[in-house]
Design an enzyme around this catalytic site. Structure first.
Site, PDB file in Angstrom:
ATOM      1  N   GLU A 125       8.053   0.400-114.414  1.00 17.36           N
ATOM      2  CA  GLU A 125       7.582   0.258-113.037  1.00 17.36           C
ATOM      3  C   GLU A 125       6.179  -0.350-112.931  1.00 17.36           C
ATOM      4  OE1 GLU A 125       7.266   3.898-110.694  1.00 17.36           O
ATOM      5  OE2 GLU A 125       7.341   2.693-108.877  1.00 17.36           O
ATOM      6  N   ASP A 146      14.291   3.456-111.057  1.00 16.24           N
ATOM      7  CA  ASP A 146      14.658   4.702-110.358  1.00 16.24           C
ATOM      8  C   ASP A 146      16.100   5.089-110.688  1.00 16.24           C
ATOM      9  OD1 ASP A 146      12.249   4.857-108.768  1.00 16.24           O
ATOM     10  OD2 ASP A 146      13.054   3.255-107.519  1.00 16.24           O
ATOM     11  N   ILE A 200       6.430   8.023-113.391  1.00 14.20           N
ATOM     12  CA  ILE A 200       6.445   9.128-112.414  1.00 14.20           C
ATOM     13  C   ILE A 200       7.274   8.647-111.233  1.00 14.20           C
ATOM     14  CG2 ILE A 200       5.143  10.597-110.823  1.00 14.20           C
ATOM     15  CD1 ILE A 200       2.752  10.430-112.595  1.00 14.20           C
ATOM     16  N   ASP A 201       8.436   9.245-111.038  1.00  9.78           N
ATOM     17  CA  ASP A 201       9.212   8.915-109.845  1.00  9.78           C
ATOM     18  C   ASP A 201       8.944  10.019-108.825  1.00  9.78           C
ATOM     19  OD1 ASP A 201      11.087   7.295-108.401  1.00  9.78           O
ATOM     20  OD2 ASP A 201      12.372   9.052-108.479  1.00  9.78           O
ATOM     21  N   ASP A 215      10.558   4.754-115.645  1.00 11.52           N
ATOM     22  CA  ASP A 215       9.740   5.115-114.479  1.00 11.52           C
ATOM     23  C   ASP A 215       8.832   6.264-114.918  1.00 11.52           C
ATOM     24  OD1 ASP A 215       8.593   5.794-112.098  1.00 11.52           O
ATOM     25  OD2 ASP A 215      10.442   5.693-110.940  1.00 11.52           O
ATOM     26  N   THR A 224       5.849   9.435-106.863  1.00 14.76           N
ATOM     27  CA  THR A 224       4.375   9.389-106.940  1.00 14.76           C
ATOM     28  C   THR A 224       3.747   9.956-105.662  1.00 14.76           C
ATOM     29  OG1 THR A 224       4.504   7.498-108.411  1.00 14.76           O
ATOM     30  CG2 THR A 224       2.389   7.865-107.343  1.00 14.76           C
TER      31      THR A 224
HETATM   32  C1  IPD Z   1       9.915   5.779-105.339  1.00 14.08           C
HETATM   33  C2  IPD Z   1      10.420   7.133-104.909  1.00 14.08           C
HETATM   34  C3  IPD Z   1      10.679   7.102-103.414  1.00 14.08           C
HETATM   35  C4  IPD Z   1      11.707   6.033-103.048  1.00 14.08           C
HETATM   36  C5  IPD Z   1      11.285   4.674-103.591  1.00 14.08           C
HETATM   37  C6  IPD Z   1      11.037   4.794-105.109  1.00 14.08           C
HETATM   38  P1  IPD Z   1       7.993   5.935-107.198  1.00 14.08           P
HETATM   39  O1  IPD Z   1       9.543   5.754-106.687  1.00 14.08           O
HETATM   40  O2  IPD Z   1      11.558   7.501-105.607  1.00 14.08           O
HETATM   41  O3  IPD Z   1      11.138   8.329-102.985  1.00 14.08           O
HETATM   42  O4  IPD Z   1      11.832   5.943-101.658  1.00 14.08           O
HETATM   43  O5  IPD Z   1      12.304   3.739-103.339  1.00 14.08           O
HETATM   44  O6  IPD Z   1      10.704   3.514-105.625  1.00 14.08           O
HETATM   45  O7  IPD Z   1       7.205   4.823-106.594  1.00 14.08           O
HETATM   46  O8  IPD Z   1       7.537   7.273-106.748  1.00 14.08           O
HETATM   47  O9  IPD Z   1       8.147   5.800-108.687  1.00 14.08           O
END
Ligand code: IPD
Length: 260
Positions: free
Chosen positions: A50, A203, A72-73, A70, A75
């Site tokens: 990411e 994700d 931290i999913d 990823d 964030t």
């Molecule tokens: C995001 C989260 C968020 C979702 C976004 C993702 P991140 O990832 O999962 O809930 O709505 O589409 O990209 O930026 O926290 O790694």
């Protein structure tokens, strides 16, 4: 350990594609650590991750062995400490896929094979995954995420998609702030379906392996086969449920990860 320690500390937060698309120094630190460890063990393998992509690295999926990461999913949850213990994940897809939860107490795993093997995906200390299987939308608990765009046209489509599912008498539509975490809840049988426009391959990659090994379906929002780079997905315990969700949705265009 890095994430756990950072949870309680002051964070330096920056934005990426929109004011709601957040990144912290911890995202970078964790990604660098994972990539450098994997690179030592697998020097010829490729990486899609990411924060490297946010810094301009191309997301091109080739036939070469590739790890999709990823760090931290969730964030935004991490920044707000929402809730401190559970609403973020670390997601690694590769020879083996792992999704670790924020408190590191629960982990989902699956193995990358040409044909997913049902029953091999696991969540939390060897517990077999068990997907729910309702036949129609009424009574279903559906999960989704908002995605990063906040312009009026996108928000209108996002809300109208939710409205369509609620009109179809879904028991609820939940937004928990991490796409990967939501997909793991689906794999563990805590929800019946998931859909989203605006998520990314990092994700989705590891969670797709885990859901398929649990016997679930992951497909494109058009009802066709999943395209990992298309920034959209429908997942469910059954094909029937996934198709019903796909039919109810209007498309929100987020482009493709491999064209950014
Ligand atoms: C995001 C989260 C968020 C979702 C976004 C993702 P991140 O990832 O999962 O809930 O709505 O589409 O990209 O930026 O926290 O790694």
């Amino acid at each position: 350990q890095i994430i756990r320690k950072a949870l309680t500390e002051e964070k330096r937060v920056s934005t990426k594609t929109s004011a709601a698309d957040l990144v912290t120094e911890t995202d970078h630190l964790v990604e660098d650590l994972i990539i450098s460890e994997l690179r030592t063990r697998f020097p010829s393998h490729r990486f899609i991750a990411e924060e490297s992509a946010a810094s301009g690295a191309k997301c091109v999926l080739t036939a070469s062995p590739t790890w999709i990461i990823d760090p931290i999913d969730g964030t935004c949850n991490f920044v707000h400490r929402f809730p401190k213990r559970l609403a973020i994940t670390v997601s690694i897809f590769g020879i083996h896929s792992w999704i670790a939860f924020g408190d590191m107490e629960m982990m989902c795993t699956g193995s990358h094979r040409q044909t997913p093997q049902r029953g091999l995906g696991q969540c939390g200390g060897g517990q077999r995954l068990c997907l729910g299987a309702p036949k129609n939308l009424s009574k279903a608990l559906v999960l989704t995420e908002i995605g990063p765009k906040r312009d009026p046209a996108t928000l209108k489509l996002f809300l109208s998609n939710m409205e369509r599912l609620l009109h179809a008498k879904a028991h609820g539509v939940r937004v928990i702030g991490s796409s990967t975490l939501a997909l793991c809840h689906l794999a563990a049988g805590a929800a019946d379906a998931y859909y989203q426009f605006g998520l990314h391959c990092w994700d989705l990659a590891a969670a797709t392996v885990i859901i398929r090994e649990a016997g679930g379906i992951v497909m494109d929002t058009s009802g066709g086969p999943l395209d990992l780079m298309s920034c959209r997905v429908v997942a469910a315990g059954t094909q029937e449920m996934a198709v019903l969700i796909a039919q109810a949705l209007q498309t929100i265009n987020y482009g493709r990860d491999d064209e950014k």
